[in-house]
Design a protein around this motif. Sequence first.
Motif, PDB file in Angstrom:
ATOM      1  N   UNK A 288       8.102   4.564  -3.107  1.00  0.00           N
ATOM      2  CA  UNK A 288       7.405   5.256  -2.037  1.00  0.00           C
ATOM      3  C   UNK A 288       7.627   6.748  -2.116  1.00  0.00           C
ATOM      4  N   UNK A 289       6.646   7.514  -1.650  1.00  0.00           N
ATOM      5  CA  UNK A 289       6.705   8.979  -1.652  1.00  0.00           C
ATOM      6  C   UNK A 289       6.248   9.472  -0.287  1.00  0.00           C
TER       7      UNK A 289
ATOM      8  N   UNK B 223       7.418   2.384   4.364  1.00  0.00           N
ATOM      9  CA  UNK B 223       7.638   1.999   2.971  1.00  0.00           C
ATOM     10  C   UNK B 223       8.156   0.571   2.878  1.00  0.00           C
ATOM     11  N   UNK B 224       9.119   0.232   3.713  1.00  0.00           N
ATOM     12  CA  UNK B 224       9.710  -1.108   3.672  1.00  0.00           C
ATOM     13  C   UNK B 224       8.703  -2.186   4.041  1.00  0.00           C
ATOM     14  N   UNK B 225       7.769  -1.855   4.946  1.00  0.00           N
ATOM     15  CA  UNK B 225       6.821  -2.859   5.431  1.00  0.00           C
ATOM     16  C   UNK B 225       5.516  -2.884   4.647  1.00  0.00           C
ATOM     17  N   UNK B 226       5.383  -1.996   3.633  1.00  0.00           N
ATOM     18  CA  UNK B 226       4.172  -1.973   2.828  1.00  0.00           C
ATOM     19  C   UNK B 226       3.022  -1.201   3.446  1.00  0.00           C
ATOM     20  N   UNK B 227       3.281  -0.418   4.495  1.00  0.00           N
ATOM     21  CA  UNK B 227       2.225   0.335   5.169  1.00  0.00           C
ATOM     22  C   UNK B 227       2.079   1.765   4.656  1.00  0.00           C
ATOM     23  N   UNK B 228       2.986   2.193   3.789  1.00  0.00           N
ATOM     24  CA  UNK B 228       2.966   3.570   3.301  1.00  0.00           C
ATOM     25  C   UNK B 228       1.839   3.754   2.290  1.00  0.00           C
ATOM     26  N   UNK B 229       1.001   4.769   2.510  1.00  0.00           N
ATOM     27  CA  UNK B 229      -0.144   4.993   1.616  1.00  0.00           C
ATOM     28  C   UNK B 229       0.313   5.304   0.192  1.00  0.00           C
ATOM     29  N   UNK B 230       1.380   6.090   0.068  1.00  0.00           N
ATOM     30  CA  UNK B 230       1.897   6.453  -1.249  1.00  0.00           C
ATOM     31  C   UNK B 230       3.031   5.506  -1.641  1.00  0.00           C
ATOM     32  N   UNK B 231       2.680   4.246  -1.782  1.00  0.00           N
ATOM     33  CA  UNK B 231       3.624   3.246  -2.249  1.00  0.00           C
ATOM     34  C   UNK B 231       3.095   2.653  -3.542  1.00  0.00           C
TER      35      UNK B 231
END
Length: 273
Positions: free
Chosen positions: A144-145, A251-259
């Motif tokens: 993630x970023x 990031x942990x839940x998979x909702x981060x766009x830059x993952x």
Amino acid sequence: MTIVRVCSLWFELPYLQGDWPSLNDRERPRTATATATVVGGNQSLGSSEAAKVGGMLLTLTGSSCSGKTTLAHALGTRLHGLVVHDHDEIGVPEDADTQWRHRTTELWIGRALEYQSRGLDLLLTGQSPLGEILASPSAPLLDGIAVCLVDVADNERRRRLSSRDGDKWSPAVVDAFVGWSTWHRGHAEDPRYRPDVIVDGGWPDMSWDRWSAWTKDDPRWETHLLDTTGRSIAQSVDDLEQWVTEQRSACRSGRLALSNGWWVTARDSPGTA
């Protein structure tokens, strides 16, 4: 000294040796099998626990005297599993230029990947904007970023520079600091705002095409703005803690766009050309 182009002009802009204190004493063993003692309560994570929580790169960027280092130091004592470093702590050569910044950013991404393998997040302060992070060769390997632009009003930046450094900088160099901050704001808003400032003369290994076709409406083009103007350090640290906590959770839940996979869907995502 290095030469930075801002708003179609060239300025001599130093890369500020000693601008941020070294944080090497806040890091502990780096091997994936070792127990890592990390800033933020001195929590220890073994390799089995690290494998469960993942890791990401969070960066604080912006021109000098916005408060990046002060905030990072303070936040590092609050959050568990967060390692704090500064981009320049490994040393800045006399001939530091844009290519040097790009190469050094890649080195730090490599360090972030080491921490990632141990389930730790890296909070990195520096001057590399979102476009440079995404174009770095190893960026796609990060889980993630997230990027935060720590900013301050131009007059306040000038006041802080004078208060901190006295007459060290000429008026032209102070103008360069302010011009660099203006460019950062434009870049944070729109990937098509003067990309030549960081692309021209850059490190050949950079992959600018990962985002060069994006528009400001692309959900992956996101730089959080933290304006420290008129705010106490405590207030700004609270704001930063909230942002870091939100990004880590996303990031942990998979909702981060830059993952994972953010670069693969570049041609298919809404907002791209």
